[in-house]
Scaffold this active site. Structure first.
Site, short mmCIF file in Angstrom:
data_model
loop_
_atom_site.label_atom_id
_atom_site.label_comp_id
_atom_site.label_asym_id
_atom_site.label_seq_id
_atom_site.Cartn_x
_atom_site.Cartn_y
_atom_site.Cartn_z
N SER A 138 0.86 -1.18 0.10
CA SER A 138 -0.20 0.02 -0.11
C SER A 138 0.77 1.12 0.04
O SER A 138 2.24 1.09 0.27
CB SER A 138 -1.00 0.16 1.04
OG SER A 138 0.04 -0.02 2.40
N ASP B 36 -0.28 -1.09 -4.48
CA ASP B 36 -1.56 -1.66 -4.38
C ASP B 36 -2.52 -0.61 -4.33
O ASP B 36 -1.87 0.50 -3.82
CB ASP B 36 -1.76 -2.68 -3.42
CG ASP B 36 -3.11 -3.43 -3.43
OD1 ASP B 36 -3.60 -3.57 -4.58
OD2 ASP B 36 -3.21 -4.06 -2.30
N THR C 147 -7.99 -13.80 0.51
CA THR C 147 -7.99 -14.52 1.76
C THR C 147 -9.27 -15.13 2.03
O THR C 147 -9.32 -16.08 2.51
CB THR C 147 -7.53 -13.59 2.84
OG1 THR C 147 -6.14 -12.96 2.71
CG2 THR C 147 -7.51 -14.19 4.21
N VAL D 44 -3.12 -11.61 -2.28
CA VAL D 44 -3.37 -12.07 -0.83
C VAL D 44 -2.63 -11.01 0.07
O VAL D 44 -1.51 -10.65 -0.01
CB VAL D 44 -2.77 -13.47 -0.69
CG1 VAL D 44 -2.69 -13.85 0.69
CG2 VAL D 44 -3.29 -14.38 -1.62
#
Ligand SMILES: [Zn+2]
Length: 281
Positions: A48, A80, A210, A230
């Site tokens: 992130s 991301d 997940t 993930v």
């Protein structure tokens, strides 16, 4: 080797999906790459913006490149979900090989306009781009999209978005949720099939990995997903392991931190292997 998403998709053609694992701290990097090496699969390490700022852009990128260059597998570093175009340009300038612009909360028109700007800048620097159409629900980095506000991706929007922006990969909303770990998602396979037909070469991306059962994961890969994210599982497991090691009875202030972090790092490697083996065709 250090590569972008397009290179990884090409290399992995007809072999399944490439796993994209969220790095939450520096210690996870070598473990993730070791996991990919043991399975001999390419790997996407993603962060992130918060993690990039926490570690620092330069040390993060230098470490990933150094690990990638001596690795037997191909490695990409991907930003991301990022809504900040200037931050993405910084990531590109600093050396990320791939970025995601997330304009999914904007009207389609604006999402297309902004994504296009990122694509033009990124492609001029040899960097790949992922976009998002539709809205994947759940919580990520404190950004919460209520489940009922999450919207399935409309195939006609996805087609228009991909052709007008020129993105290399597209995150689609087909029933998964960010941060889901207590239950499993219900995947809309009809929608996935329609998206696959409409989008052709644009790599479909599954977020919220997940919360997907092993069986669904294999089916998503068979039905054309190219990148699977993930994140939650890694964060959650790291916390579980360090909670145990840090509170063990024999721990004193003189105990080596390495001894306490090692088992968590090993767990990261195992998760990468477990997940990546589901992504192989
Ligand atoms: Zn996501």
């Amino acid at each position: 080797m250090y590569k972008n998403l397009v290179d990884l998709f090409k290399e992995n053609e007809r072999k399944g999906a490439v796993g994209a694992f969220n790095v939450h701290c520096f210690e996870m990097l070598p473990s993730m790459i070791k996991g990919a090496e043991e399975l001999n699969v390419p790997v996407i390490l993603q962060t992130s913006l918060g993690t990039a700022e926490y570690i620092g852009f330069e040390p993060l990128i230098a470490a990933v490149k150094a690990l990638a260059e001596t690795s037997s597998v191909s490695v990409a570093l991907h930003m991301d979900h990022c809504k900040d175009i200037e931050a993405l340009k910084k990531a590109i300038n600093c050396g990320y090989s791939s970025v995601m612009y997330d304009g999914s909360s904007l009207p389609l028109e604006e999402n297309i306009k902004n994504t296009k700007e990122v694509v033009e800048y990124a492609h001029a620097h040899g960097v790949s781009v992922e976009g998002e159409v539709g809205s994947i629900g759940g919580a990520e980095e404190g950004v919460v999209v209520a489940k009922d506000a999450a919207m399935y991706t409309r195939p006609e929007d996805a087609l228009r978005f991909a052709s007008e922006t020129g993105v290399d990969a597209l995150a689609v909303s087909i029933g998964t949720t960010h941060g889901q770990y207590k239950s499993k998602a219900k995947i809309n396979y009809e929608l996935l099939a329609e998206l696959k037909v409409k989008l052709g070469d644009t790599g479909l991306v599954l977020h919220g990995g997940t919360g997907v059962s092993d069986e669904d994961m294999r089916r998503c890969v068979r039905e054309g997903m190219k990148k699977i994210n993930v994140g939650t599982e890694l964060n959650k497991s790291y916390i579980e392991v360090v909670s145990r090691t840090f509170t063990a009875e024999d721990v004193t202030p003189l105990t080596s931190l390495r001894k306490l972090l090692g088992p968590a790092n090993d767990r990261i490697k195992e998760i990468v292997k477990e997940k990546a083996s589901l992504f192989k065709l």
